[in-house]
Write an enzyme that holds these catalytic residues in place. Structure first.
Site, PDB file in Angstrom:
ATOM      1  N   ASP A   1      -0.654   0.353 -11.876  1.00 50.06           N
ATOM      2  CA  ASP A   1      -0.135  -0.437 -10.795  1.00 50.06           C
ATOM      3  C   ASP A   1      -0.516  -1.547 -10.809  1.00 50.06           C
ATOM      4  O   ASP A   1      -1.330  -2.057 -11.592  1.00 50.06           O
ATOM      5  CB  ASP A   1      -0.887   0.456  -9.566  1.00 50.06           C
ATOM      6  CG  ASP A   1      -0.568   1.689  -9.125  1.00 50.06           C
ATOM      7  OD1 ASP A   1       0.396   1.969  -9.693  1.00 50.06           O
ATOM      8  OD2 ASP A   1      -1.439   2.140  -8.394  1.00 50.06           O
TER       9      ASP A   1
ATOM     10  N   ASP B   1       1.547  10.573  -5.991  1.00 46.29           N
ATOM     11  CA  ASP B   1       1.206  10.009  -7.399  1.00 46.29           C
ATOM     12  C   ASP B   1       0.755  11.065  -8.060  1.00 46.29           C
ATOM     13  O   ASP B   1       0.627  11.283  -9.287  1.00 46.29           O
ATOM     14  CB  ASP B   1       0.055   8.889  -7.384  1.00 46.29           C
ATOM     15  CG  ASP B   1       0.832   7.470  -7.059  1.00 46.29           C
ATOM     16  OD1 ASP B   1       1.997   7.413  -7.112  1.00 46.29           O
ATOM     17  OD2 ASP B   1       0.131   6.731  -6.580  1.00 46.29           O
TER      18      ASP B   1
ATOM     19  N   ASP C   1      -2.729   6.214  -6.480  1.00 42.05           N
ATOM     20  CA  ASP C   1      -3.702   6.267  -5.577  1.00 42.05           C
ATOM     21  C   ASP C   1      -3.234   7.230  -4.391  1.00 42.05           C
ATOM     22  O   ASP C   1      -4.009   7.960  -3.966  1.00 42.05           O
ATOM     23  CB  ASP C   1      -4.113   4.867  -5.035  1.00 42.05           C
ATOM     24  CG  ASP C   1      -2.846   3.990  -4.862  1.00 42.05           C
ATOM     25  OD1 ASP C   1      -1.744   4.609  -4.673  1.00 42.05           O
ATOM     26  OD2 ASP C   1      -2.871   2.970  -4.725  1.00 42.05           O
TER      27      ASP C   1
HETATM   28  P1  ATP Z   1       1.454  -1.311  -6.684  1.00 39.94           P
HETATM   29  O1  ATP Z   1       2.450   0.133  -6.669  1.00 39.94           O
HETATM   30  O2  ATP Z   1       1.490  -1.909  -7.662  1.00 39.94           O
HETATM   31  O3  ATP Z   1       0.282  -0.860  -5.950  1.00 39.94           O
HETATM   32  P2  ATP Z   1       2.534  -2.209  -4.127  1.00 39.94           P
HETATM   33  O4  ATP Z   1       1.348  -1.893  -3.264  1.00 39.94           O
HETATM   34  O5  ATP Z   1       3.214  -3.474  -3.702  1.00 39.94           O
HETATM   35  O6  ATP Z   1       2.057  -1.989  -5.608  1.00 39.94           O
HETATM   36  P3  ATP Z   1       3.515  -0.141  -2.548  1.00 39.94           P
HETATM   37  O7  ATP Z   1       2.401   0.234  -1.826  1.00 39.94           O
HETATM   38  O8  ATP Z   1       4.379   0.863  -3.022  1.00 39.94           O
HETATM   39  O9  ATP Z   1       3.409  -0.777  -3.824  1.00 39.94           O
HETATM   40  O10 ATP Z   1       4.510  -1.158  -1.399  1.00 39.94           O
HETATM   41  C1  ATP Z   1       5.650  -1.551  -1.772  1.00 39.94           C
HETATM   42  C2  ATP Z   1       6.453  -2.461  -0.717  1.00 39.94           C
HETATM   43  O11 ATP Z   1       6.071  -1.938   0.560  1.00 39.94           O
HETATM   44  C3  ATP Z   1       5.529  -3.767  -0.739  1.00 39.94           C
HETATM   45  O12 ATP Z   1       6.106  -4.385  -1.982  1.00 39.94           O
HETATM   46  C4  ATP Z   1       5.620  -4.109   0.450  1.00 39.94           C
HETATM   47  O13 ATP Z   1       6.836  -4.810   0.648  1.00 39.94           O
HETATM   48  C5  ATP Z   1       5.588  -2.985   1.487  1.00 39.94           C
HETATM   49  N1  ATP Z   1       4.476  -2.830   2.096  1.00 39.94           N
HETATM   50  C6  ATP Z   1       3.208  -2.528   1.454  1.00 39.94           C
HETATM   51  N2  ATP Z   1       2.386  -2.108   2.316  1.00 39.94           N
HETATM   52  C7  ATP Z   1       2.926  -2.157   3.546  1.00 39.94           C
HETATM   53  C8  ATP Z   1       2.334  -2.078   4.829  1.00 39.94           C
HETATM   54  N3  ATP Z   1       1.245  -1.723   5.030  1.00 39.94           N
HETATM   55  N4  ATP Z   1       3.514  -2.562   5.875  1.00 39.94           N
HETATM   56  C9  ATP Z   1       4.524  -2.512   5.604  1.00 39.94           C
HETATM   57  N5  ATP Z   1       5.153  -2.618   4.449  1.00 39.94           N
HETATM   58  C10 ATP Z   1       4.170  -2.498   3.284  1.00 39.94           C
END
Ligand code: ATP
Length: 912
Positions: free
Chosen positions: A332, A638, A634
């Site tokens: 990630d 997953d 996480d």
């Molecule tokens: P990784 O998968 O590397 O941990 P990540 O945290 O960006 O990356 P996700 O958690 O799947 O991946 O988030 C995907 C997208 O959703 C983010 O790029 C962001 O645009 C949006 N996002 C993440 N967290 C929030 C939140 N708490 N509220 C609203 N949108 C969110």
């Protein structure tokens, strides 16, 4: 005072009634009350299954072929009246079992301690604040929040449930998740029908909920059934199984050899029966590598302990073996490769782009537009307010100290609000939240419904920009609402993403006052885009170094992220993953056929906007190419990918319980660098095992062959059977054990990964075993014969032979420190202090053996002169030089004549 908690039908009562019965409220208990109740009810824990009792553990050591052989031999010699032989044999039995007993105990302790490091946690409300505590610290009356992936930490009466589904298979055996609600049910409802209860040990699959704790520890339904935690699993790994098979096979072979020697000596040579019997026993005991399983167990346990010190907690022991074979790590991005210390750096509005200054989570900073400081305009404040309210994080400031609760990205948005002059608590009071659609990695946005002090109702949405943009029809301009200019926003998103910023969009939609519920249909269209925020999330410096180290170790690193593709590619480039241009998104992956997918996983290193389902897809595609894949994760979704991966790696800080349970390894600090260190440790452990095997096999073989050779040649025994037992006893518990403490070799991460199907004893190892055993036998026997030819008395000649054999083992121990690298240098000779201590100890033993009167009487040894020692050292020291020459030849010619890199050729030799 609350009533006894075990006698009430909570499922038949209203949520409110249960809450008041426990003298609690929606904001949870106070800390002081929790402490009082903890004292009253005890901690929320099931007693651990009793560990194996020491006596049982001790007795189990006797369950071993070698011990049977020894006990039988001890009895026979006792009957024959050979007191000394019989005494020595029983001493060997005792020492062997004691060593096995203490080593196993230590290994068990080490693993139990590590298991305690991944204790389950729970999110609760205490004094109205959301806090994460150890599940053990829950008390009746606590208000617990539940999210997908959580394991329910105690029995709860639900107070709120939004699409909450719980898998109760652990309790009821029913595999379909149960749809939970807060409505009371009939008093006589079965356990599976008590839908307003959530039971300890069950699993939240989807939705969100909160509930008040009605039972903890042994009073929970699960506690009443099982009463205790599952027993600590035994230390069985594929390698140990392989070894056990190899050991059985070897033991059979050795017993046959012993019997053959006995028969041969009886028919064709004139030894006494008692003498031959002792020879057969001595050679069987010397040749059977009885210490090996214990040594391997302790090597694994020590390695696991070292990994834990490096923040990688191993949940399944076989992972330690697989780690050394990992060829690709899929990681990630957010929080693992990056620091997850976010800060809003820029805000894009319909009419301007603002830079935001400040550092970390400090609430001070200013807005600048075209290099001039500006006061935030009303529509910028509106955006900041939306960011603050559509948010689950909170910050507590005590002086310069900031305590963060919730997602760091959301915390950064709270800080943005503060910089825009808003007071978070007051804003939350003025615009209370009525309902919410929580964030989910699949739909990538979060929405909240608020009522304002003016009596209006507002929906606020924040999420991935392309997702939110698709919901909007309007945008907020300086002067009010304007039609949405998608092209403008797209350029802004691209510009932010190219700088490696994480982009979020914020939107709003007023709805009719009086609304209290929010559904997906409410946010699908008609929203007004307030603007975009761009957050920096700096890469972890140590992760950049770790990516580099992985590359040198022949391991590819792939970034698998939910973030925007361009952001991911930009950050990937900084970190050395991908070239900044090539990437694939989840939707592009969906369109690929099998061959195209296989090619994509081989050539592309950045996968963005992927969902958990894609992760599974990618792991499978990598494995189909023969890769050994580690995958991080996480969330609850997953878990399948973590299970499928050869090494599933869960995040210890932000990971859900489900992900942790599905994983082989949990990272205590969520840091990519810890994976790389775990791989290095895994390689070292495997190498140390190999070194131990490579030490034990030839030395055991030599001890046995000296006896066989004497019988075959019909000479006097150069070493008597009791003497062999002595040699075996002192070297097995000292020298062989020292190699388990070998630190990583300097080039452990400069070699390609080990092939998974590599046999336990490779052809090269078999050759080395034969070569070294031969050197030892020829040296020991040769010197003995020479001594005899010079008229040396038999006791003295035998003492010289014993010392020569033991010295051979000491010198070879030094050779064995490195598999193929040279040891004739400072690091090689003195780098492992335990090796030196072990050698010193054995020297002391041998001095006692040689000069101590009692020992001389027991073993028939005799004092030696300095020149005797000199000859012994000269002969046995030859192994140090000859094995180094052999290694040199192997490095030069072993792998197709490549002399350029010792490392590459070393591992090629290893797996040949
Ligand atoms: P990784 O998968 O590397 O941990 P990540 O945290 O960006 O990356 P996700 O958690 O799947 O991946 O988030 C995907 C997208 O959703 C983010 O790029 C962001 O645009 C949006 N996002 C993440 N967290 C929030 C939140 N708490 N509220 C609203 N949108 C969110």
């Amino acid at each position: 005072m609350i009533r006894n908690v075990t006698d009430t039908n909570w499922h038949a009562r209203s949520a409110k009634a249960v809450l008041s019965e426990f003298a609690s409220d929606l904001g949870g208990l106070s800390q002081a009350e929790v402490e009082r109740r903890l004292y009253q009810y005890g901690s929320n824990r099931l007693p651990a299954a009793p560990r194996r009792r020491p006596l049982k553990r001790f007795l189990i050591q006797f369950y071993n072929v070698l011990i049977y052989v020894l006990l039988a031999a001890g009895l026979v010699t006792l009957l024959l009246g050979e007191w000394v032989d019989s005494g020595v044999i029983f001493a060997v039995v005792l020492i062997n079992t004691l060593v096995g007993f203490t080593q196993e105990g230590k290994a068990e302790q080490a693993l139990a301690a590590i298991r305690d490091m991944v204790l389950p946690q729970a999110t609760v409300l205490r004094d109205g604040q959301r806090v994460t505590v150890a599940a053990e610290a829950l008390v009746p009356g606590d208000v617990v929040l539940q999210e997908p992936g959580d394991r329910v930490p105690a029995d709860l009466r639900l107070l709120a449930a939004r699409n909450l589904h719980i898998d109760e298979a652990a309790l009821t055996g029913e595999s379909a998740p149960v749809d939970k609600s807060i409505e009371p049910v009939a008093v006589d409802a079965m356990l599976g029908d008590r839908r307003c209860l959530a039971f300890s040990g069950t699993l939240v699959t989807t939705g969100h909920g909160r509930g008040v704790v009605v039972a903890t520890g042994l009073t929970t339904e699960l506690g009443q059934i099982s009463g205790m935690l599952a027993e600590v699993p035994t230390l069985v790994t594929p390698l140990l199984q392989k070894l056990a098979r190899f050991g059985r096979w070897l033991t059979a072979l050795i017993l046959i050899a012993a019997a053959a020697t006995f028969t041969f000596g009886w028919w064709l040579r004139d030894y006494t029966l008692a003498e031959l019997f002792m020879v057969a026993v001595g050679l069987a005991v010397a040749a059977i590598p009885e210490g090996l399983p214990a040594i391997i167990t302790i090597t694994l346990a020590l390695g696991v302990q070292r990994m834990a010190r490096h923040r990688a907690i191993v949940r399944r022991l076989p992972a330690v073996e697989t780690l050394g074979s990992v060829t690709v790590i899929c990681s990630d991005k957010t929080g693992t490769l990056t620091r997850n210390e976010m800060m809003v750096q820029a805000v894009a509005m319909a009419d301007a782009v603002y830079q935001v200054s400040g550092s970390g989570y400090g609430g001070r900073g200013e807005f600048r537009c075209r290099d001039t400081q500006v006061e935030p305009a009303p529509h910028l404040v509106e955006l900041a307010r939306a960011a603050l309210l559509c948010n689950d994080a909170s910050l507590t400031r005590r002086g310069a100290q900031v305590q963060l609760s919730g997602d760091p990205m959301e915390a950064a948005l709270v800080v943005l609000g503060e910089k825009a002059g808003l007071a978070p608590d007051q804003e939350r009071r003025c615009g209370p939240r009525l309902d919410a659609i929580p964030f989910d990695t699949v739909h990538r946005f979060m929405a909240t419904l608020h009522c304002t002090s003016a009596g209006e109702a507002l929906i606020l949405v924040k999420g991935a920009p392309e997702r939110v943009l698709a919901m909007c029809e309007f945008q907020r301009g300086q002067g009010g609402e304007e039609p949405l200019d998608s092209v403008y926003w797209q350029t802004r998103i691209d510009a932010f993403a190219r700088q490696g910023l994480r982009v979020l969009a914020l939107a709003v939609r007023p709805v009719a006052p009086g609304r209290t519920e929010l559904g997906f249909a409410d946010v699908e269209t008609g929203l007004t885009l307030l603007g975009l925020v761009g957050l920096i999330d700096p890469p972890r410096e140590e992760a950049i170094a770790a990516v580099r180290a992985c590359r040198a170790a022949g391991i590819r690193v792939k970034m698998i992220t939910g973030d925007h593709a361009v952001t991911a590619a930009a950050i990937g480039q900084v970190m050395g993953i991908g070239d900044g241009r090539n990437y694939l998104t989840g939707s592009e992956l969906d369109g690929l056929d099998e061959t195209a997918l296989s090619e994509a996983v081989a050539n592309i290193d950045v996968f963005a906007r992927v969902s958990p389902a894609h992760k599974l897809y990618l792991v499978r595609a990598l494995q189909a190419r023969g890769e050994v894949a580690a995958m991080t994760g996480d969330g609850v979704n997953d878990a399948p990918a973590l299970k499928q991966a050869d090494i599933g790696v869960a995040m210890g800080l932000k990971g859900t319980e489900v992900a942790k349970e599905a994983a082989e390894i949990v990272l205590a600090d969520d840091n990519f660098a810890s994976i790389e260190r775990a791989v290095e440790e895994g390689r070292t452990i495997y190498n140390n095992l190999k070194k131990t095997i490579l030490f034990i096999l030839p030395t055991s073989a030599a001890e046995a062959l000296v006896l066989i050779a004497a019988i075959a040649l019909g000479t006097l025994l150069p070493i008597t059977a009791v003497q062999i037992l002595w040699v075996n006893m002192i070297t097995a518990v000292t020298l062989a054990l020292a190699l388990t403490f070998e630190p990583a070799e300097a080039d452990a991460m400069a070699r390609p990964p080990r092939a998974v199907n590599e046999p336990l004893v490779t052809r090269y190892m078999a050759w080395r075993t034969a070569y070294v055993a031969l050197l030892m036998v020829v040296g020991t026997f040769g010197l003995f014969l020479w001594e005899r030819s010079q008229g040396t008395p038999i006791d003295t000649a035998r003492t010289i032979a014993v010392n020569t054999l033991v010295l051979f083992e000491m010198f070879y121990l030094i050779n064995s420190r490195y598999l193929t690298a040279p040891v004739l240098n400072r690091a090689g000779l003195t780098g492992n202090r335990i090796v030196l201590w072990a050698i010193a100890l054995v020297v002391l033993f041998q001095l006692a053996f040689t000069y101590f009167g009692g020992m001389q009487a027991l073993f028939g040894s005799a004092g030696l002169a300095a020149t005797d020692w000199l000859r012994s050292v000269l002969v046995s020291g030859s192994v140090l030089v000859l094995v180094e020459l052999e290694k040199l030849a192997m490095r030069r010619f072993g792998a197709g004549g490549s002399s350029r890199s010792t490392s590459i050729s070393a591992s090629q030799i290893d797996s040949s």
